[in-house]
Design an enzyme around this catalytic site. Structure first.
Site, short mmCIF file in Angstrom:
data_model
loop_
_atom_site.label_atom_id
_atom_site.label_comp_id
_atom_site.label_asym_id
_atom_site.label_seq_id
_atom_site.Cartn_x
_atom_site.Cartn_y
_atom_site.Cartn_z
N LYS A 144 -24.93 -7.25 -40.98
CA LYS A 144 -24.17 -7.37 -42.23
C LYS A 144 -24.08 -6.00 -42.90
CE LYS A 144 -24.61 -7.72 -46.30
NZ LYS A 144 -23.86 -6.71 -47.14
N GLU A 150 -36.59 -0.77 -44.32
CA GLU A 150 -36.41 0.69 -44.42
C GLU A 150 -35.81 0.94 -45.79
OE1 GLU A 150 -37.48 2.78 -42.35
OE2 GLU A 150 -37.68 1.69 -40.46
N CYS A 209 -31.65 8.37 -47.46
CA CYS A 209 -32.96 7.85 -47.88
C CYS A 209 -34.07 8.88 -47.75
CB CYS A 209 -33.29 6.62 -47.04
SG CYS A 209 -33.19 6.95 -45.28
N GLU A 260 -35.62 7.44 -57.26
CA GLU A 260 -34.62 7.87 -56.29
C GLU A 260 -33.26 7.96 -56.98
OE1 GLU A 260 -33.28 5.13 -53.18
OE2 GLU A 260 -33.70 6.72 -51.74
P1 NAD Z 1 -28.59 -1.79 -51.46
O1 NAD Z 1 -29.99 -2.21 -51.29
O2 NAD Z 1 -27.92 -2.09 -52.72
O3 NAD Z 1 -27.68 -2.41 -50.31
C1 NAD Z 1 -27.97 -2.25 -48.94
C2 NAD Z 1 -27.45 -3.45 -48.17
O4 NAD Z 1 -28.19 -4.60 -48.55
C3 NAD Z 1 -25.99 -3.79 -48.43
O5 NAD Z 1 -25.44 -4.28 -47.23
C4 NAD Z 1 -26.09 -4.89 -49.48
O6 NAD Z 1 -24.96 -5.74 -49.48
C5 NAD Z 1 -27.33 -5.62 -49.02
N1 NAD Z 1 -28.08 -6.32 -50.06
C6 NAD Z 1 -28.35 -5.89 -51.32
N2 NAD Z 1 -29.12 -6.80 -51.96
C7 NAD Z 1 -29.36 -7.80 -51.08
C8 NAD Z 1 -30.10 -9.02 -51.14
N3 NAD Z 1 -30.76 -9.38 -52.24
N4 NAD Z 1 -30.14 -9.81 -50.05
C9 NAD Z 1 -29.50 -9.44 -48.92
N5 NAD Z 1 -28.76 -8.32 -48.81
C10 NAD Z 1 -28.70 -7.50 -49.87
O7 NAD Z 1 -28.57 -0.22 -51.17
P2 NAD Z 1 -27.34 0.79 -51.24
O8 NAD Z 1 -27.14 1.22 -52.63
O9 NAD Z 1 -26.17 0.25 -50.49
O10 NAD Z 1 -27.95 1.97 -50.36
C11 NAD Z 1 -28.75 2.93 -50.90
C12 NAD Z 1 -30.21 2.63 -50.73
O11 NAD Z 1 -30.53 2.43 -49.36
C13 NAD Z 1 -31.09 3.76 -51.18
O12 NAD Z 1 -32.18 3.26 -51.91
C14 NAD Z 1 -31.57 4.38 -49.89
O13 NAD Z 1 -32.76 5.09 -50.00
C15 NAD Z 1 -31.68 3.21 -49.00
N6 NAD Z 1 -31.60 3.62 -47.60
C16 NAD Z 1 -32.75 3.57 -46.85
C17 NAD Z 1 -32.73 4.01 -45.54
C18 NAD Z 1 -33.98 3.99 -44.71
O14 NAD Z 1 -33.89 4.03 -43.49
N7 NAD Z 1 -35.16 3.95 -45.29
C19 NAD Z 1 -31.55 4.44 -44.97
C20 NAD Z 1 -30.40 4.48 -45.74
C21 NAD Z 1 -30.45 4.05 -47.06
#
Ligand code: NAD
Length: 484
Positions: free
Chosen positions: A182, A256, A290, A389
């Site tokens: 997803k 992650e 991240c 962050e």
């Molecule tokens: P986000 O958590 O808002 O969304 C990430 C994904 O999760 C999206 O597909 C979103 O639709 C889904 N999502 C959000 N809430 C959800 C829930 N309650 N249940 C199921 N799915 C849900 O993050 P973002 O703003 O899109 O991305 C940025 C964040 O991602 C930053 O905090 C970054 O550090 C992190 N990130 C981490 C890594 C890693 O490998 N550690 C890599 C890339 C990004």
């Protein structure tokens, strides 16, 4: 400013169980260019019914053994075919990602090269992976068998979706699982191109689905009783909710999450040698990574000198059209993201930190969600800009008195994802690296290594992706006992 925006293909079908099918609803995602702020494509948005269909297909594929009963040689060949099919589509994937997310071409190229590398690496690991071993203890003997965990729900963010999906998919398939991916609502088109590559690679029916959608759709996948394991990459806030949801049925989960990684610069480091890796690791992809190294710890004795050098380097970075060859930083992904970053810059000022460079929108760029690379000095590690962050090109420089204090500051964080140590003495650098509570750390360089174990300490995550550990994350362990 030039605008070499590439054509981004719209799509009408969703990729469910390896086939292109009509979506269950008429809901669509409008893809808006972060550079021009104009709509550039539209794709179907998956709904709960689409997720149900995908999970059913994945379950049927898993239960039938259509994938796991293939010979290891054939599965290795299939993973390599996916790599070939991605390679064949690289030019379109790279330009699509740059158009929809605003990543400079060089960043986009690097992410997509990684995607290919993940498929090849997991194909190579699968060739020799030990799925069982014989054991003897007391008067007994038995076999430890590592079996695929089952159906995987993989949730990924927008900042590198083809690489991120590939990291999860290649490891999960190597383990023998079936997968429903997803992607986020932002920047979904490149994941349709990944789906085309998967379709062309000829995997068994039902094995893989890719369904972009909003958070409720992600939550539906997480809550689905047909999903045995959730592999999530995204924010720490969402990760906590997902972990809670998984707890309800003790579903397996890998997280992650976010970071606030620190680089320690020792007093004998040559600053000019530090910058070539520190700059991309801190503000590359406009800091929307991240593992971005966003806290830089410099010795008090050379703090002013270092802040001047780093400030000058950041000031010199070209911000602009992702397609222009000399662009280092493109726009942020969305207006919402820029507002968030601007809020943090305001918070930093209110907290009393000093803006050395940046702090606003680049002059003369009225369109596009651009923000200048920004350096704050005179930062205390208790400030919000040092603790939270930001996910933008904002770096904080924190002074320290001795290495004990530097280690304490680096470890004084809710996060622990990545980091760096720059030292004139490699041995000293190694020793400091071992003291930092983080999942990955570089000595005399900085960046991201995803073909070997990657993941977070503390609130940066749970579990590991990459390498043999990454395949292990999609396996259950069974002991078959003889002669007990
Ligand atoms: P986000 O958590 O808002 O969304 C990430 C994904 O999760 C999206 O597909 C979103 O639709 C889904 N999502 C959000 N809430 C959800 C829930 N309650 N249940 C199921 N799915 C849900 O993050 P973002 O703003 O899109 O991305 C940025 C964040 O991602 C930053 O905090 C970054 O550090 C992190 N990130 C981490 C890594 C890693 O490998 N550690 C890599 C890339 C990004």
């Amino acid at each position: 400013m030039t605008n070499n925006q590439a054509v981004v293909r719209s799509h009408d079908k969703l990729f469910i169980g390896g086939r292109w099918v009509d979506p269950a609803t008429s809901s669509r995602i409008d893809v808006v260019s972060p550079m021009t702020e104009e709509k550039i494509a539209t794709v179907p948005e998956a709904g709960s019914v689409d997720i149900d269909r995908a999970v059913d297909a994945a379950r049927a594929a898993f239960d039938s053994g259509a994938w796991t009963t293939l010979s290891r040689k054939d599965r290795v060949a299939a993973l390599n075919r996916v790599a070939d099919e991605i390679e064949a589509r690289l030019p379109e994937m790279i330009s699509t990602f740059s158009s929809e997310v605003g990543a400079p071409l060089a960043v986009s190229e690097a992410f997509h090269a990684m995607a290919v590398q993940f498929w090849r690496r997991n194909a190579q690991l699968l060739q020799s992976y030990d799925f069982e071993d014989r054991r003897r203890w007391d008067q007994s003997a038995g076999t430890v068998v590592r079996e695929p965990v089952g159906v995987v729900g993989a949730i990924i963010p927008w900042n590198g979706p083809v690489a991120n999906a590939s990291l999860k998919l290649s490891a999960a398939l190597a383990a023998g699982c079936s997968v429903v991916v997803k992607p986020a609502r932002e920047g979904p088109v490149s994941t349709f191109l990944l789906a085309e590559a998967l379709a062309a690679a000829g995997l068994p029916e039902g094995l893989v689905s890719i369904l972009p959608g909003d958070r409720p759709v992600g939550a539906h996948l997480v809550d689905h009783r047909g999903v045995d394991k959730v592999s999530f990459t995204g924010s720490t806030a969402a990760g906590k909710k997902i972990m809670q949801s998984c707890a309800a049925r003790v579903a397996r989960v890998t997280l992650e999450l976010g970071g606030k990684s620190a680089a320690i610069i020792t007093d004998d480091a040559v600053f000019e040698d530090v910058l070539p890796s520190l700059i991309p690791a801190s503000v590359g992809h406009s800091g929307q990574v991240c593992a971005a190294v966003t806290r830089v710890l410099a010795p008090r004795s050379r703090y002013t000198e270092f802040v001047d050098v780093l400030g000058a380097a950041l000031r010199g970075l070209r911000v602009g059209d992702p397609f222009a060859p000399d662009t280092i930083l493109g726009p942020l992904v969305s207006e919402r993201q820029r507002t968030r970053v601007e809020n943090y810059i305001g918070i930093g000022r209110e907290e009393g930190a000093r803006v050395v460079t940046g702090g606003g929108r680049p002059q003369g760029m009225e369109r596009g969600w651009f923000i200048e690379p920004t350096l704050f000095a005179d930062v205390d590690n208790s400030m919000r800009i040092a603790r939270e962050e930001i996910f933008g090109p904002v770096v904080v420089a924190i002074p320290y008195t001795d290495i004990e204090e530097a280690v304490a500051i680096a470890n004084d964080s809710e996060y622990g994802l990545s980091g760096a140590v720059y030292s004139g003495d490699h041995e000293v650098g190694q020793k400091i690296a071992r003291r930092i509570r983080t999942g990955q750390i570089f000595v005399n360089s900085a960046g991201l290594c995803l073909t070997e174990p990657f993941g977070g300490y503390k609130q940066s995550g749970l579990g590991r992706e990459g390498g043999v550990e990454g395949i292990g994350a999609f396996l259950e362990t069974k002991l078959i006992v003889e002669n007990a």
